[in-house]
Design an enzyme around this catalytic site. Structure first.
Site, PDB file in Angstrom:
ATOM      1  N   SER A  82      14.662 -38.440 -17.304  1.00 59.77           N
ATOM      2  CA  SER A  82      13.337 -38.307 -17.925  1.00 59.77           C
ATOM      3  C   SER A  82      12.188 -38.582 -16.957  1.00 59.77           C
ATOM      4  O   SER A  82      11.026 -38.450 -17.326  1.00 59.77           O
ATOM      5  CB  SER A  82      13.235 -39.235 -19.141  1.00 59.77           C
ATOM      6  OG  SER A  82      12.959 -40.547 -18.716  1.00 59.77           O
ATOM      7  N   SER A 127       9.106 -31.787 -24.605  1.00 59.44           N
ATOM      8  CA  SER A 127       8.079 -32.582 -23.929  1.00 59.44           C
ATOM      9  C   SER A 127       6.812 -31.789 -23.629  1.00 59.44           C
ATOM     10  O   SER A 127       6.865 -30.590 -23.331  1.00 59.44           O
ATOM     11  CB  SER A 127       8.662 -33.089 -22.599  1.00 59.44           C
ATOM     12  OG  SER A 127       7.641 -33.524 -21.740  1.00 59.44           O
ATOM     13  N   GLU A 129       5.412 -31.934 -20.975  1.00 59.86           N
ATOM     14  CA  GLU A 129       5.541 -31.464 -19.588  1.00 59.86           C
ATOM     15  C   GLU A 129       5.847 -29.968 -19.535  1.00 59.86           C
ATOM     16  O   GLU A 129       5.686 -29.338 -18.497  1.00 59.86           O
ATOM     17  CB  GLU A 129       6.650 -32.239 -18.867  1.00 59.86           C
ATOM     18  CG  GLU A 129       6.240 -33.623 -18.406  1.00 59.86           C
ATOM     19  CD  GLU A 129       5.206 -33.598 -17.296  1.00 59.86           C
ATOM     20  OE1 GLU A 129       5.490 -33.067 -16.229  1.00 59.86           O
ATOM     21  OE2 GLU A 129       4.097 -34.107 -17.510  1.00 59.86           O
ATOM     22  N   TYR A 151      12.009 -31.110 -13.968  1.00 58.71           N
ATOM     23  CA  TYR A 151      12.142 -31.722 -15.297  1.00 58.71           C
ATOM     24  C   TYR A 151      11.535 -30.812 -16.370  1.00 58.71           C
ATOM     25  O   TYR A 151      12.163 -30.517 -17.391  1.00 58.71           O
ATOM     26  CB  TYR A 151      11.453 -33.095 -15.309  1.00 58.71           C
ATOM     27  CG  TYR A 151      11.295 -33.690 -16.697  1.00 58.71           C
ATOM     28  CD1 TYR A 151      12.344 -34.366 -17.308  1.00 58.71           C
ATOM     29  CD2 TYR A 151      10.089 -33.566 -17.402  1.00 58.71           C
ATOM     30  CE1 TYR A 151      12.203 -34.898 -18.580  1.00 58.71           C
ATOM     31  CE2 TYR A 151       9.937 -34.094 -18.669  1.00 58.71           C
ATOM     32  CZ  TYR A 151      11.000 -34.758 -19.255  1.00 58.71           C
ATOM     33  OH  TYR A 151      10.853 -35.286 -20.532  1.00 58.71           O
ATOM     34  N   THR A 192       2.309 -46.343 -16.696  1.00 60.47           N
ATOM     35  CA  THR A 192       1.688 -47.314 -17.611  1.00 60.47           C
ATOM     36  C   THR A 192       2.308 -48.695 -17.454  1.00 60.47           C
ATOM     37  O   THR A 192       1.622 -49.685 -17.253  1.00 60.47           O
ATOM     38  CB  THR A 192       1.869 -46.859 -19.067  1.00 60.47           C
ATOM     39  OG1 THR A 192       3.262 -46.595 -19.283  1.00 60.47           O
ATOM     40  CG2 THR A 192       1.044 -45.620 -19.380  1.00 60.47           C
TER      41      THR A 192
HETATM   42  P1  NDP Z   1      14.417 -43.006 -20.994  1.00 64.27           P
HETATM   43  O1  NDP Z   1      14.383 -42.599 -19.573  1.00 64.27           O
HETATM   44  O2  NDP Z   1      13.947 -44.377 -21.366  1.00 64.27           O
HETATM   45  O3  NDP Z   1      15.939 -42.863 -21.510  1.00 64.27           O
HETATM   46  C1  NDP Z   1      16.761 -41.819 -21.101  1.00 64.27           C
HETATM   47  C2  NDP Z   1      18.130 -41.994 -21.730  1.00 64.27           C
HETATM   48  O4  NDP Z   1      18.972 -40.898 -21.341  1.00 64.27           O
HETATM   49  C3  NDP Z   1      18.853 -43.270 -21.318  1.00 64.27           C
HETATM   50  O5  NDP Z   1      19.431 -43.868 -22.463  1.00 64.27           O
HETATM   51  C4  NDP Z   1      19.975 -42.758 -20.401  1.00 64.27           C
HETATM   52  O6  NDP Z   1      21.133 -43.533 -20.459  1.00 64.27           O
HETATM   53  C5  NDP Z   1      20.265 -41.407 -21.052  1.00 64.27           C
HETATM   54  N1  NDP Z   1      20.999 -40.502 -20.173  1.00 64.27           N
HETATM   55  C6  NDP Z   1      20.691 -40.142 -18.906  1.00 64.27           C
HETATM   56  N2  NDP Z   1      21.639 -39.341 -18.403  1.00 64.27           N
HETATM   57  C7  NDP Z   1      22.578 -39.173 -19.374  1.00 64.27           C
HETATM   58  C8  NDP Z   1      23.811 -38.472 -19.446  1.00 64.27           C
HETATM   59  N3  NDP Z   1      24.291 -37.751 -18.417  1.00 64.27           N
HETATM   60  N4  NDP Z   1      24.515 -38.520 -20.614  1.00 64.27           N
HETATM   61  C9  NDP Z   1      24.064 -39.253 -21.666  1.00 64.27           C
HETATM   62  N5  NDP Z   1      22.918 -39.961 -21.634  1.00 64.27           N
HETATM   63  C10 NDP Z   1      22.174 -39.924 -20.504  1.00 64.27           C
HETATM   64  O7  NDP Z   1      13.642 -41.897 -21.832  1.00 64.27           O
HETATM   65  P2  NDP Z   1      12.711 -42.043 -23.143  1.00 64.27           P
HETATM   66  O8  NDP Z   1      13.401 -42.911 -24.127  1.00 64.27           O
HETATM   67  O9  NDP Z   1      11.332 -42.341 -22.718  1.00 64.27           O
HETATM   68  O10 NDP Z   1      12.694 -40.539 -23.663  1.00 64.27           O
HETATM   69  C11 NDP Z   1      13.670 -40.042 -24.587  1.00 64.27           C
HETATM   70  C12 NDP Z   1      13.711 -38.533 -24.502  1.00 64.27           C
HETATM   71  O11 NDP Z   1      12.445 -37.997 -24.846  1.00 64.27           O
HETATM   72  C13 NDP Z   1      14.039 -37.959 -23.129  1.00 64.27           C
HETATM   73  O12 NDP Z   1      14.767 -36.764 -23.320  1.00 64.27           O
HETATM   74  C14 NDP Z   1      12.673 -37.637 -22.537  1.00 64.27           C
HETATM   75  O13 NDP Z   1      12.782 -36.623 -21.571  1.00 64.27           O
HETATM   76  C15 NDP Z   1      11.949 -37.183 -23.783  1.00 64.27           C
HETATM   77  N6  NDP Z   1      10.505 -37.361 -23.783  1.00 64.27           N
HETATM   78  C16 NDP Z   1       9.972 -38.595 -23.541  1.00 64.27           C
HETATM   79  C17 NDP Z   1       8.614 -38.796 -23.621  1.00 64.27           C
HETATM   80  C18 NDP Z   1       7.981 -40.117 -23.366  1.00 64.27           C
HETATM   81  O14 NDP Z   1       6.760 -40.162 -23.174  1.00 64.27           O
HETATM   82  N7  NDP Z   1       8.743 -41.208 -23.369  1.00 64.27           N
HETATM   83  C19 NDP Z   1       7.707 -37.679 -23.976  1.00 64.27           C
HETATM   84  C20 NDP Z   1       8.387 -36.433 -24.237  1.00 64.27           C
HETATM   85  C21 NDP Z   1       9.745 -36.291 -24.150  1.00 64.27           C
HETATM   86  P3  NDP Z   1      21.671 -44.509 -19.266  1.00 64.27           P
HETATM   87  O15 NDP Z   1      21.384 -45.901 -19.721  1.00 64.27           O
HETATM   88  O16 NDP Z   1      23.125 -44.228 -19.237  1.00 64.27           O
HETATM   89  O17 NDP Z   1      20.951 -44.119 -18.010  1.00 64.27           O
HETATM   90  P1  GDR Z   2       4.885 -38.359 -16.797  1.00 68.14           P
HETATM   91  O1  GDR Z   2       4.840 -39.961 -16.707  1.00 68.14           O
HETATM   92  O2  GDR Z   2       5.155 -37.745 -15.476  1.00 68.14           O
HETATM   93  O3  GDR Z   2       3.655 -37.927 -17.525  1.00 68.14           O
HETATM   94  O4  GDR Z   2       6.193 -38.119 -17.697  1.00 68.14           O
HETATM   95  P2  GDR Z   2       4.547 -40.945 -15.487  1.00 68.14           P
HETATM   96  O5  GDR Z   2       4.140 -42.227 -16.110  1.00 68.14           O
HETATM   97  O6  GDR Z   2       5.681 -40.981 -14.511  1.00 68.14           O
HETATM   98  O7  GDR Z   2       3.289 -40.267 -14.738  1.00 68.14           O
HETATM   99  C1  GDR Z   2       2.055 -40.081 -15.384  1.00 68.14           C
HETATM  100  C2  GDR Z   2       0.994 -39.710 -14.365  1.00 68.14           C
HETATM  101  O8  GDR Z   2       0.709 -40.844 -13.534  1.00 68.14           O
HETATM  102  C3  GDR Z   2       0.619 -40.395 -12.189  1.00 68.14           C
HETATM  103  N1  GDR Z   2       0.903 -41.525 -11.287  1.00 68.14           N
HETATM  104  C4  GDR Z   2       2.057 -42.192 -11.197  1.00 68.14           C
HETATM  105  N2  GDR Z   2       3.201 -42.064 -11.876  1.00 68.14           N
HETATM  106  C5  GDR Z   2       4.219 -42.923 -11.596  1.00 68.14           C
HETATM  107  N3  GDR Z   2       5.356 -42.848 -12.288  1.00 68.14           N
HETATM  108  N4  GDR Z   2       4.101 -43.876 -10.625  1.00 68.14           N
HETATM  109  C6  GDR Z   2       2.962 -44.033  -9.900  1.00 68.14           C
HETATM  110  O9  GDR Z   2       2.883 -44.908  -9.036  1.00 68.14           O
HETATM  111  C7  GDR Z   2       1.885 -43.155 -10.199  1.00 68.14           C
HETATM  112  N5  GDR Z   2       0.613 -43.033  -9.729  1.00 68.14           N
HETATM  113  C8  GDR Z   2       0.040 -42.043 -10.385  1.00 68.14           C
HETATM  114  C9  GDR Z   2       1.640 -39.270 -12.104  1.00 68.14           C
HETATM  115  O10 GDR Z   2       1.393 -38.468 -10.954  1.00 68.14           O
HETATM  116  C10 GDR Z   2       1.372 -38.569 -13.423  1.00 68.14           C
HETATM  117  O11 GDR Z   2       0.291 -37.687 -13.304  1.00 68.14           O
HETATM  118  C11 GDR Z   2       6.464 -38.914 -18.850  1.00 68.14           C
HETATM  119  C12 GDR Z   2       7.996 -39.010 -18.993  1.00 68.14           C
HETATM  120  O12 GDR Z   2       8.294 -39.909 -20.032  1.00 68.14           O
HETATM  121  C13 GDR Z   2       8.598 -37.658 -19.325  1.00 68.14           C
HETATM  122  O13 GDR Z   2       9.988 -37.829 -19.620  1.00 68.14           O
HETATM  123  C14 GDR Z   2       7.877 -37.087 -20.557  1.00 68.14           C
HETATM  124  O14 GDR Z   2       8.405 -35.833 -20.898  1.00 68.14           O
HETATM  125  C15 GDR Z   2       6.382 -36.992 -20.280  1.00 68.14           C
HETATM  126  O15 GDR Z   2       5.897 -38.290 -19.994  1.00 68.14           O
HETATM  127  C16 GDR Z   2       5.627 -36.450 -21.500  1.00 68.14           C
END
Ligand code: NDP
Ligand code: GDR
Length: 331
Positions: A82, A127, A129, A151, A192
């Protein structure tokens, strides 16, 4: 008692969703991968009602076995690579887990579900994204996709294959196009939590500064606890569909820093922040802002936690955690 299977149970959303569903009287099963997954203890302690099943999104037979074992009414596919930054470094792995993993989960549901009396309902974690280099603002369910990372590309595949299984096989498969959602459970790699955790540590004198990348991008940030309710609501509808879930507000990283630094008692965060191109992306998503009118009208969903409340909750939680860690190291 309804039965739900969640992939990505050890992630931020999996943990909130499991709590939400247990609270609604569900029997909840979480898919866990790998040997001796280090996050297992945490999810077990946090939610003793949770049951765990083995499986990996790269291994179809393990997914079929998991769905057969659980016999779920609802499957929530949250598992993914993610972290956008990582997807540039490991694009093939990302395509496999975040993209093809959706197809494998849908296949498991189609194959096993075809033998069940009750059709299984399926939720795909799409997402914002996928909008990437946005064609319009705010973004809605009909805004064209233009992903900017491996991604985002993998998520576009996951989204379209979910729609295809709905249309081709009549699966009750819905896709939530969720904008960024955060919480104290957000991974420390995301901007964040990186900021709130660093400011808490600066406040306690554990570190002096934080190094970030691009400060000008803008995101529509909501609270994860609000967003998992929307996932559940989608699966309670008679007809499957796709929904944007967002707050409708957008803020830059600079604005996030303004609010977080003020909470920590600093008027000016500039002396505390360094910038390094290491944290910049080969292609950036500059601005995201979602229009969740459809979810409001059809699901009755709206976000409850404001941007300022979200930042405050995250900062205070990090301060408490870091204080506890300091105190336990003195003992
Ligand atoms: P996290 O990164 O916190 O969690 C990702 C999860 O995916 C973990 O539990 C990880 O398990 C599991 N995972 C990774 N690889 C595999 C695999 N090969 N098989 C099974 N499980 C796996 O993500 P979030 O909880 O933030 O997000 C949940 C979902 O929502 C994701 O699909 C993300 O892309 C999507 N999303 C998130 C947003 C956000 O702002 N948070 C916004 C939009 C979409 P392990 O402990 O084994 O690594
Ligand atoms: P994002 O989240 O890419 O929107 O994806 P992230 O918090 O990684 O980045 C947000 C923005 O911040 C800028 N940025 C940085 N980002 C990270 N991680 N670290 C840094 O030091 C930094 N400095 C600046 C990034 O360039 C970006 O513009 C998240 C994930 O949860 C995805 O799985 C999900 O789909 C989208 O949100 C919606």
């Amino acid at each position: 008692m309804k039965r739900a299977l969640i992939t990505g149970i050890t992630g931020q959303d999996g943990r909130y969703l499991a709590e939400f569903l247990v609270g609604r009287g569900y029997q909840v099963f979480g898919l866990v991968r790998g040997q001796n997954n280090p996050k297992l203890e945490l999810v077990r302690d946090e939610n003793p009602a949770l049951e765990l099943v083995e499986g990996d999104l790269t291994d179809l037979s393990s997914l079929i076995a998991a769905v057969e074992q659980v016999q779920p009414d609802e499957v929530y596919n949250l598992g993914a690579v993610s972290f956008v930054q990582l997807s540039f470094k490991q694009p093939e792995l990302t395509a496999d887990i975040t993209g093809l993993g959706v197809l494998r989960m849908l296949e498991a549901v189609r194959i096993v579900g075809g033998m069940q009396d009750n059709p299984i309902r399926f939720y795909q974690a799409s997402s914002s994204e996928m909008f990437g280099k946005v064609r319009e603002t705010p973004q809605t369910e009909t805004t064209p996709f233009h992903p900017r990372s491996p991604y985002g590309v993998a998520k576009v595949f996951g989204h379209h294959i979910t729609v295809n299984y709905r249309e081709a096989y009549g699966l009750h498969a819905s896709s939530g196009i969720l904008f960024n959602h955060e919480s104290p459970r957000r991974g420390l790699e995301f901007v964040t939590r990186k900021i709130t955790n660093a400011l808490a540590r600066i406040k306690l004198g554990i570190q002096d500064s934080v190094t970030l990348g691009n400060l000008d991008s803008a995101r529509d940030w909501g609270f994860a606890g609000d967003y998992v309710e929307a996932m559940w609501l989608m699966l309670q509808q008679d007809e499957p569909d796709d929904y944007v879930i967002a707050t409708g507000e957008t803020h830059t990283i600079r604005e996030f820093l303004d609010v977080a630094a003020r909470l920590a008692g600093y008027d000016d965060w500039k002396p505390l922040v360094q910038q390094d191109p290491r944290f910049e992306r080969p292609a950036e998503v500059d601005l995201l802002m979602g229009d969740a009118s459809k979810a409001r009208e059809k699901l009755g969903w709206k976000p409850r936690v404001s941007f300022e409340e979200l930042v405050a909750t995250m900062y205070r939680s990090d301060l408490r955690e870091e204080q506890l860690r300091m105190e336990s190291s003195w003992r």
